[in-house]
Scaffold this motif. Sequence first.
Motif, PDB file in Angstrom:
ATOM      1  N   ASN A  82     -62.818  90.398 -44.783  1.00  0.00           N
ATOM      2  CA  ASN A  82     -62.837  89.154 -45.312  1.00  0.00           C
ATOM      3  C   ASN A  82     -63.583  87.734 -45.274  1.00  0.00           C
ATOM      4  N   ILE A  83     -63.443  87.695 -43.847  1.00  0.00           N
ATOM      5  CA  ILE A  83     -64.110  86.773 -43.799  1.00  0.00           C
ATOM      6  C   ILE A  83     -65.423  86.868 -43.202  1.00  0.00           C
ATOM      7  N   THR A  84     -65.425  87.998 -43.095  1.00  0.00           N
ATOM      8  CA  THR A  84     -66.816  88.451 -42.431  1.00  0.00           C
ATOM      9  C   THR A  84     -67.598  88.339 -44.130  1.00  0.00           C
ATOM     10  N   VAL A  85     -67.199  88.984 -46.047  1.00  0.00           N
ATOM     11  CA  VAL A  85     -68.251  88.820 -46.673  1.00  0.00           C
ATOM     12  C   VAL A  85     -67.842  87.593 -46.446  1.00  0.00           C
ATOM     13  N   PHE A  86     -66.750  86.325 -46.624  1.00  0.00           N
ATOM     14  CA  PHE A  86     -67.061  85.197 -46.554  1.00  0.00           C
ATOM     15  C   PHE A  86     -68.396  84.407 -46.146  1.00  0.00           C
ATOM     16  N   ILE A  87     -68.436  84.429 -45.161  1.00  0.00           N
ATOM     17  CA  ILE A  87     -69.419  83.996 -44.027  1.00  0.00           C
ATOM     18  C   ILE A  87     -70.535  84.568 -44.496  1.00  0.00           C
ATOM     19  N   LEU A  88     -71.089  86.462 -44.640  1.00  0.00           N
ATOM     20  CA  LEU A  88     -72.736  86.248 -45.069  1.00  0.00           C
ATOM     21  C   LEU A  88     -72.428  85.779 -46.344  1.00  0.00           C
ATOM     22  N   LEU A  89     -71.470  85.460 -47.429  1.00  0.00           N
ATOM     23  CA  LEU A  89     -72.002  85.223 -48.817  1.00  0.00           C
ATOM     24  C   LEU A  89     -72.137  83.720 -48.520  1.00  0.00           C
ATOM     25  N   PHE A  90     -71.776  82.886 -47.431  1.00  0.00           N
ATOM     26  CA  PHE A  90     -72.107  81.417 -47.394  1.00  0.00           C
ATOM     27  C   PHE A  90     -73.264  81.543 -47.018  1.00  0.00           C
ATOM     28  N   PHE A  91     -73.821  82.374 -46.423  1.00  0.00           N
ATOM     29  CA  PHE A  91     -74.916  81.890 -45.727  1.00  0.00           C
ATOM     30  C   PHE A  91     -76.137  82.352 -46.736  1.00  0.00           C
ATOM     31  N   THR A  92     -75.538  83.319 -47.541  1.00  0.00           N
ATOM     32  CA  THR A  92     -76.993  83.058 -49.131  1.00  0.00           C
ATOM     33  C   THR A  92     -76.843  82.246 -49.779  1.00  0.00           C
ATOM     34  N   GLU A  93     -75.929  81.361 -50.301  1.00  0.00           N
ATOM     35  CA  GLU A  93     -75.268  80.264 -50.020  1.00  0.00           C
ATOM     36  C   GLU A  93     -76.334  79.600 -50.112  1.00  0.00           C
ATOM     37  N   VAL A  94     -76.488  79.371 -49.188  1.00  0.00           N
ATOM     38  CA  VAL A  94     -77.214  78.235 -48.347  1.00  0.00           C
ATOM     39  C   VAL A  94     -78.697  78.812 -48.070  1.00  0.00           C
ATOM     40  N   LEU A  95     -79.258  79.659 -47.967  1.00  0.00           N
ATOM     41  CA  LEU A  95     -80.645  80.075 -48.379  1.00  0.00           C
ATOM     42  C   LEU A  95     -81.042  79.842 -49.415  1.00  0.00           C
ATOM     43  N   LEU A 114     -64.463  95.723 -59.278  1.00  0.00           N
ATOM     44  CA  LEU A 114     -62.997  96.564 -59.121  1.00  0.00           C
ATOM     45  C   LEU A 114     -62.587  96.366 -58.170  1.00  0.00           C
ATOM     46  N   ILE A 115     -63.916  96.615 -56.772  1.00  0.00           N
ATOM     47  CA  ILE A 115     -63.057  96.940 -55.173  1.00  0.00           C
ATOM     48  C   ILE A 115     -63.062  95.638 -54.741  1.00  0.00           C
ATOM     49  N   THR A 116     -65.016  94.632 -54.734  1.00  0.00           N
ATOM     50  CA  THR A 116     -65.534  94.144 -53.888  1.00  0.00           C
ATOM     51  C   THR A 116     -64.478  92.809 -54.368  1.00  0.00           C
ATOM     52  N   THR A 117     -64.370  92.658 -55.592  1.00  0.00           N
ATOM     53  CA  THR A 117     -63.695  91.391 -56.288  1.00  0.00           C
ATOM     54  C   THR A 117     -62.946  91.119 -55.421  1.00  0.00           C
ATOM     55  N   MET A 118     -61.646  91.999 -55.145  1.00  0.00           N
ATOM     56  CA  MET A 118     -60.739  91.498 -54.025  1.00  0.00           C
ATOM     57  C   MET A 118     -60.795  91.240 -52.394  1.00  0.00           C
ATOM     58  N   PHE A 119     -62.573  91.196 -52.294  1.00  0.00           N
ATOM     59  CA  PHE A 119     -62.867  90.810 -51.106  1.00  0.00           C
ATOM     60  C   PHE A 119     -63.651  89.745 -50.931  1.00  0.00           C
ATOM     61  N   VAL A 120     -64.138  88.982 -52.503  1.00  0.00           N
ATOM     62  CA  VAL A 120     -64.667  88.197 -52.276  1.00  0.00           C
ATOM     63  C   VAL A 120     -64.221  86.993 -52.195  1.00  0.00           C
ATOM     64  N   HIS A 121     -64.530  85.513 -51.671  1.00  0.00           N
ATOM     65  CA  HIS A 121     -64.223  84.637 -52.066  1.00  0.00           C
ATOM     66  C   HIS A 121     -65.048  83.506 -52.253  1.00  0.00           C
ATOM     67  N   ASN A 122     -65.589  82.499 -53.015  1.00  0.00           N
ATOM     68  CA  ASN A 122     -66.283  81.945 -53.307  1.00  0.00           C
ATOM     69  C   ASN A 122     -65.826  80.035 -53.059  1.00  0.00           C
ATOM     70  N   ASN A 123     -64.892  79.480 -52.378  1.00  0.00           N
ATOM     71  CA  ASN A 123     -64.570  78.122 -51.718  1.00  0.00           C
ATOM     72  C   ASN A 123     -64.012  78.509 -50.975  1.00  0.00           C
ATOM     73  N   PHE A 124     -64.233  77.559 -49.373  1.00  0.00           N
ATOM     74  CA  PHE A 124     -63.414  77.373 -48.503  1.00  0.00           C
ATOM     75  C   PHE A 124     -61.692  77.294 -48.250  1.00  0.00           C
ATOM     76  N   TRP A 125     -61.631  77.034 -49.049  1.00  0.00           N
ATOM     77  CA  TRP A 125     -59.545  76.360 -49.494  1.00  0.00           C
ATOM     78  C   TRP A 125     -59.115  77.682 -49.449  1.00  0.00           C
ATOM     79  N   MET A 126     -59.986  78.902 -50.330  1.00  0.00           N
ATOM     80  CA  MET A 126     -58.908  79.717 -51.482  1.00  0.00           C
ATOM     81  C   MET A 126     -58.903  80.765 -50.949  1.00  0.00           C
ATOM     82  N   ILE A 127     -60.037  81.070 -49.188  1.00  0.00           N
ATOM     83  CA  ILE A 127     -60.309  82.034 -48.330  1.00  0.00           C
ATOM     84  C   ILE A 127     -59.472  81.650 -47.190  1.00  0.00           C
TER      85      ILE A 127
END
Length: 250
Positions: free
Chosen positions: A28-41, A76-89
């Motif tokens: 979960n943390i790895t997916v969050f970091i990857l999405l975070f840096f993708t958003e930054v880019l 249906l599967i990926t959603t349970m590993f995705v967090h779109n903000n810091f406090w959520m994760i």
Amino acid sequence: MMHIEEKDNAPLSMGEEKNMVMQLLLLNITVFILLFFTEVLYRLEGNTLARYYDNVLLHVALPANITTLLHNPWSLITTMFVHNNFWMIVSNMIWLACFGTMLQHHAGRQRILPLYLLSGIVGAIFYLLGMQLIPSFRELQSFAFTCGAAPSVMALAIGATVVAPRYRLLPNLPIPFWIITVVFILVNIITHVVNSNDLTMVPALIGGGLTGFIYMQQWKKGNDLGAGFNRFSHKITHLFHPKTHLHIVK
């Protein structure tokens, strides 16, 4: 009644390869970091947040619209590993560590992943049903989506309570575990209710909680609903490994 007794009910630790709770935390943390840096880019290149959502996030989060879901069924599967903000994760991972470790200690690590995945899928189905059937939610279908491990964490919380409702986290603390779970449920639901944009998440939490209750109730009766999944995943992950042996206790 027969249960599989595992000898690796280890406490939470970074170095324990058989600790399923830790593996879920890291994923979960790895997916969050990857999405975070993708958003930054995306933002550094001058793109809007809406474009990041359209091009990336909405392909891995669960859409409320069934037609959109048919284009991205893996959500249906990926959603349970995705967090779109810091406090959520942060919130979800703290509770995942707490309830997941508790359940892993009392019921074994082989209960964690099947329950996490099954409750996440059931929670997603409840969310979709809520968005189709509840009039006030139906109006949001065209743009609403959900993500996060909350339904799975709810299942782990209820499941751990079913297995050991009177367990005390601290010997000197006169509070049984079920009270902590009740507080968690109230705080979780109230948080989503207060957040008007997140009210649609409540059906997903109910679905996850029901799954945790039924799953662990069946396990206590000797019916392991995740046995087939565990056998399949064990074969896949041990294709090139020596066979391991489980100790059966009647």
